[in-house]
Design an enzyme around this catalytic site. Structure first.
Site, mmCIF file in Angstrom:
data_model
loop_
_atom_site.group_PDB
_atom_site.id
_atom_site.type_symbol
_atom_site.label_atom_id
_atom_site.label_comp_id
_atom_site.label_asym_id
_atom_site.label_seq_id
_atom_site.Cartn_x
_atom_site.Cartn_y
_atom_site.Cartn_z
ATOM 1 N N MET A 331 -63.233 47.211 13.167
ATOM 2 C CA MET A 331 -62.289 46.564 14.220
ATOM 3 C C MET A 331 -61.468 47.602 14.751
ATOM 4 O O MET A 331 -61.276 47.622 16.181
ATOM 5 C CB MET A 331 -61.456 45.256 13.743
ATOM 6 C CG MET A 331 -60.459 44.995 14.439
ATOM 7 S SD MET A 331 -61.324 43.914 15.788
ATOM 8 C CE MET A 331 -61.812 42.520 14.958
ATOM 9 N N ASP A 350 -56.118 56.788 10.383
ATOM 10 C CA ASP A 350 -56.385 56.190 9.185
ATOM 11 C C ASP A 350 -55.793 57.034 8.273
ATOM 12 O O ASP A 350 -55.122 58.092 8.133
ATOM 13 C CB ASP A 350 -57.854 56.073 8.739
ATOM 14 C CG ASP A 350 -58.211 54.743 8.035
ATOM 15 O OD1 ASP A 350 -57.859 55.002 6.827
ATOM 16 O OD2 ASP A 350 -59.161 54.036 8.615
ATOM 17 N N VAL A 407 -55.140 47.105 10.170
ATOM 18 C CA VAL A 407 -55.486 47.250 8.845
ATOM 19 C C VAL A 407 -55.848 46.040 8.046
ATOM 20 O O VAL A 407 -55.851 44.993 8.628
ATOM 21 C CB VAL A 407 -54.263 47.978 8.114
ATOM 22 C CG1 VAL A 407 -53.753 49.198 8.849
ATOM 23 C CG2 VAL A 407 -53.397 47.006 7.944
ATOM 24 N N GLU A 409 -56.220 42.613 5.729
ATOM 25 C CA GLU A 409 -55.274 41.439 5.728
ATOM 26 C C GLU A 409 -54.597 41.300 4.491
ATOM 27 O O GLU A 409 -54.557 40.551 3.711
ATOM 28 C CB GLU A 409 -55.808 40.064 5.990
ATOM 29 C CG GLU A 409 -56.807 39.831 7.354
ATOM 30 C CD GLU A 409 -55.838 39.633 8.170
ATOM 31 O OE1 GLU A 409 -55.725 38.420 8.406
ATOM 32 O OE2 GLU A 409 -55.275 40.583 9.034
ATOM 33 N N LYS A 414 -49.565 45.668 5.730
ATOM 34 C CA LYS A 414 -49.025 45.643 7.272
ATOM 35 C C LYS A 414 -47.588 45.935 7.390
ATOM 36 O O LYS A 414 -47.142 46.549 8.356
ATOM 37 C CB LYS A 414 -49.364 44.143 7.767
ATOM 38 C CG LYS A 414 -50.972 43.840 7.631
ATOM 39 C CD LYS A 414 -51.176 42.559 8.296
ATOM 40 C CE LYS A 414 -52.808 42.422 8.634
ATOM 41 N NZ LYS A 414 -53.446 43.068 9.386
ATOM 42 N N SER A 436 -55.831 38.082 11.625
ATOM 43 C CA SER A 436 -56.672 36.926 12.370
ATOM 44 C C SER A 436 -56.069 35.873 11.840
ATOM 45 O O SER A 436 -56.647 34.624 12.237
ATOM 46 C CB SER A 436 -58.236 37.087 11.998
ATOM 47 O OG SER A 436 -58.354 37.208 10.450
ATOM 48 N N HIS A 457 -55.121 39.634 18.898
ATOM 49 C CA HIS A 457 -56.080 39.307 17.932
ATOM 50 C C HIS A 457 -57.506 39.618 18.811
ATOM 51 O O HIS A 457 -58.042 38.652 19.554
ATOM 52 C CB HIS A 457 -56.177 37.929 17.415
ATOM 53 C CG HIS A 457 -57.380 37.566 16.349
ATOM 54 N ND1 HIS A 457 -57.743 36.193 16.486
ATOM 55 C CD2 HIS A 457 -58.416 38.546 15.895
ATOM 56 C CE1 HIS A 457 -58.709 36.213 15.624
ATOM 57 N NE2 HIS A 457 -59.000 37.308 15.444
#
Length: 719
Positions: A331, A350, A407, A409, A414, A436, A457
């Site tokens: 993503m 990252d 990152v 879920e 987060k 999401s 999103h």
């Protein structure tokens, strides 16, 4: 007011100057048809050497009048047919009056604009990247009704014409020249006019009238007519191939094929009448209304900022020059690719350089494929890659005007990256989460400036999927929303704006689709029936196949996070019959495609296929009506969309419709999830929903808003 000016130059050449006084582009509206008819009547009594059709606008001709087409009703079909035939008679006069007619194409010539150009004996296009030529009517549920289905096969032959007619294929000036659609290119507007005048002067000296190829004695259609053995073999299989592609949901491609093939077997005038009949049938039909309403009016309104609060609708946001992306997985890598391809510098961060470099390699691999297929060139590929900067150092995000967190879920993760990143960002920078499902208001608690925290999103693959769902938290400012909205448009995506909730709109409704398919499997419905019903409804992928792509592990984790979050709030978590099926599949070690297998098997050699073990694990029972299987998938999503609108998660009907199609694959022929309810009829839809609720579960029960619509008989609209 006249849409065509008639001018005559010193060489006695008539210039029909297209200049719609009512709009920025020329369209085939009532003023145009009246102006064309008046011009034809005037020229019939005059002496002239030839005619040049040119535009006073930056585009040549934009196409049909979609406002008028949207209002066309079946009770007006006879009058509508006569109007179509009258317009075509004037176009036919242009190509049969004997003097040379040149189309000087200075800008886009699409739909009716290209049909107008086709009625000219000679076509010259300005060699400019802004010029596009084609017949996109099929994308709005229509067919080219101004002679396109008649002239294109006669110009190119059936086989070469069908991609333009059936696929809405658009080409550049050079491609049009190579294909034989235009005969000349010009490097400047002045040269365009010079070439046009030169053709008229060179072809108006003899006594013989100039004719279109198809009007010349002995004309034969390129490649032969439909009776030619090669064409006959292709056309014998074409209807079945077309239905397999459209699943019978889209009437326009079938009507186009019929009009082109039938028209190729008769004289020109009969062929145009055949085309007009098919055109009127489509224009007065529901599918075209659905598609025009959403893909034209709805989409244009969103691009014009209709989703923004009035206070910031006219705010001019500066283009974003540099963004940061946290997380270089598929993503995050896709988001960086999408931004870099539109000229935005993207810092791809990252936890390690290896992971960040791997994220950039995703773009390189994708671009390499495009290069090999001739869809890009080396210089463009190099430019895009040069804008992606992999890093493992948070300080490299300094100078980013926007950072998008992509990152895992996980709420704690987060929160951690939010705090780390905000510490080095400028005060004016925005922070966005690509979550999401997790509510933005809760995630913003980790931010020191929640007014500048928003949800963006994206959908996977982010570089290809056209939609971005913008989620406003309770403290997100209107200025932040306006800047995020402008950014989404800047990178060529379509934004919809929703209010905060668990799963927002798209994930919440998409989950209804996958869950309903999985639940039916647990009830004993044949898996092939479930997938085929989805295809027949118009979904691009069946619920079992798409669940494998998403992964049952992720679906389970989202459910567990929901249970934990709601439990901490003292609320009971929702349950669905699909839950136990997902749990059982995970116990079997079949978590989806990435895990080597799920509802489908993925052999190393050969195509994927439904896992044969499904019959044993979920024994089949007496099968329900196929229409129930099909409509359960549609109704599950539509009913939940109504709930989202009722709860204020959705802000408009247009965003519900566009979001459902562009983001989560609701069938395009419907015009979107709420338009599906409208075209079904709210009262009839509510009755059917109750029937499904009695048979399959309370989740289909009509929400209060639907019951109100049932009583009022009014559709859901933004007016």
């Amino acid at each position: 007011m006249k849409s065509i000016r008639i001018e005559k130059d010193s060489d006695n050449i008539v210039h029909l100057v297209l200049d719609n006084p009512n709009a920025s582009a020329n369209v085939m509206d009532g003023d145009f048809t009246a102006s064309l008819n008046e011009a034809v009547r005037q020229l019939q009594g005059e002496d002239y050497r030839g005619i040049i059709l040119r535009s006073a606008k930056s585009t040549f001709f934009a196409g049909g009048d979609l406002n008028g087409l949207y209002e066309a009703r079946r009770e007006d079909a006879e009058e509508f047919f006569r109007e179509c035939e009258a317009l075509k008679a004037d176009l036919r006069w242009l190509e049969t009056q004997g003097k040379p007619v040149v189309g000087a194409i200075n800008g886009a010539a699409l739909g009716g604009g290209w049909e107008l150009a086709l009625s000219c004996h000679h076509r010259i296009a300005l060699d400019d990247r802004k010029v596009k030529i084609g017949l996109p009517e099929v994308t709005l549920g229509l067919l080219p009704g101004g002679g396109g289905c008649v002239r294109m096969p006669r110009l190119l032959g059936l086989q070469n014409a069908l991609p333009y007619l059936l696929e809405g294929k658009q080409v550049s000036p050079q491609q049009a020249l190579d294909a034989g659609l235009v005969q000349q290119l010009a490097s400047s507007p002045a040269e365009l006019l010079e070439h046009a005048r030169a053709f008229v002067l060179a072809n108006s000296r003899g006594d013989e009238p100039i004719l279109q190829p198809w009007d010349q004695p002995g004309y034969r259609m390129p490649g032969g007519d439909p009776r030619n053995p090669k064409n006959a073999q292709l056309l014998a299989a074409a209807p079945a191939m077309l239905v397999q592609k459209t699943k019978g949901c889209f009437p326009a491609p079938e009507a186009i094929l019929c009009a082109a093939v039938e028209g190729a077997q008769v004289d020109f005038e009969t062929a145009t009448r055949i085309e007009s009949r098919y055109f009127v049938e489509l224009a007065c039909g529901q599918v075209a209304k659905n598609m025009i309403g959403t893909f034209w009016f709805g989409l244009n309104a969103i691009k014009a900022g209709a989703s923004l609060p009035a206070s910031v609708r006219k705010m001019k946001a500066d283009p974003v020059k540099k963004i940061g992306v946290l997380g270089a997985g598929m993503m995050g890598a896709g988001i960086a690719y999408a931004c870099a391809s539109k000229g935005v510098e993207a810092v791809l961060k990252d936890v390690s350089m290896e992971a960040a470099e791997k994220g950039k390699a995703y773009t390189q691999k994708s671009l390499q494929k495009r290069l090999e297929r001739g869809r890009t060139d080396q210089s463009r590929m190099d430019a895009i890659l040069s804008r992606i900067h992999p890093t493992d150092n948070t300080s490299d995000l300094d100078g980013c005007e926007l950072v998008i967190e992509a990152v895992f879920e996980d709420r704690q993760l987060k929160a951690k990256v939010t705090a780390e990143t905000e510490a080095i960002l400028a005060d004016s920078a925005l922070f966005a989460s690509n979550t999401s499902t997790l509510p933005i208001t809760g995630l913003a608690q980790a931010s020191k400036r929640p007014a500048q925290f928003i949800g963006l999103h994206f959908f996977s693959p982010a570089e290809k999927m056209p939609l971005v769902e913008i989620i406003c938290g309770e403290q997100t400012s209107e200025e932040t929303l306006a800047r995020a909205y402008a950014f989404v448009l800047q990178i060529g995506k379509t934004p919809i704006v929703v209010n905060d909730s668990r799963g927002f709109f798209t994930s919440r409704v998409f989950g209804c689709f996958t869950n309903e398919g999985i639940a039916m499997l647990g009830e004993g419905v044949k898996p092939a029936t479930i997938e085929n019903a989805a295809a027949r409804a118009g979904f691009p992928v069946g619920p079992l196949a798409v669940s494998d792509e998403v992964s049952l592990t992720l679906m389970s984790k989202i459910r567990q996070q929901t249970i934990a979050d709601l439990g901490s709030e003292g609320k009971s978590p929702p349950s669905h019959p699909a839950d136990r099926i997902i749990d059982h599949m995970l116990e079997l070690g079949r978590a989806g495609k990435a895990a080597g297998g799920g509802f489908y098997s993925y052999p190393d050699a050969g195509a994927k296929h439904l896992w044969k073990g499904l019959a044993k694990e979920f024994p089949q029972t007496e099968q329900p009506p196929f229409e129930d299987v099909r409509e359960r998938l549609l109704f599950a999503m539509a009913v939940e969309t109504i709930r989202c609108y009722e709860e204020g998660v959705l802000r408009s009907v247009r965003e519900a419709n566009i979001g459902s199609i562009f983001g989560i694959g609701f069938p395009p022929w419907t015009g979107g999830a709420l338009q599906y309810v409208n075209q079904y009829g709210p009262a009839t839809f509510a009755q059917r929903a109750r029937e499904l609720a009695r048979r399959y579960g309370e989740r289909f029960s009509p929400p209060s808003l639907l019951r109100q619509l049932e009583e009022s008989g009014q559709p859901l609209t933004d007016e």
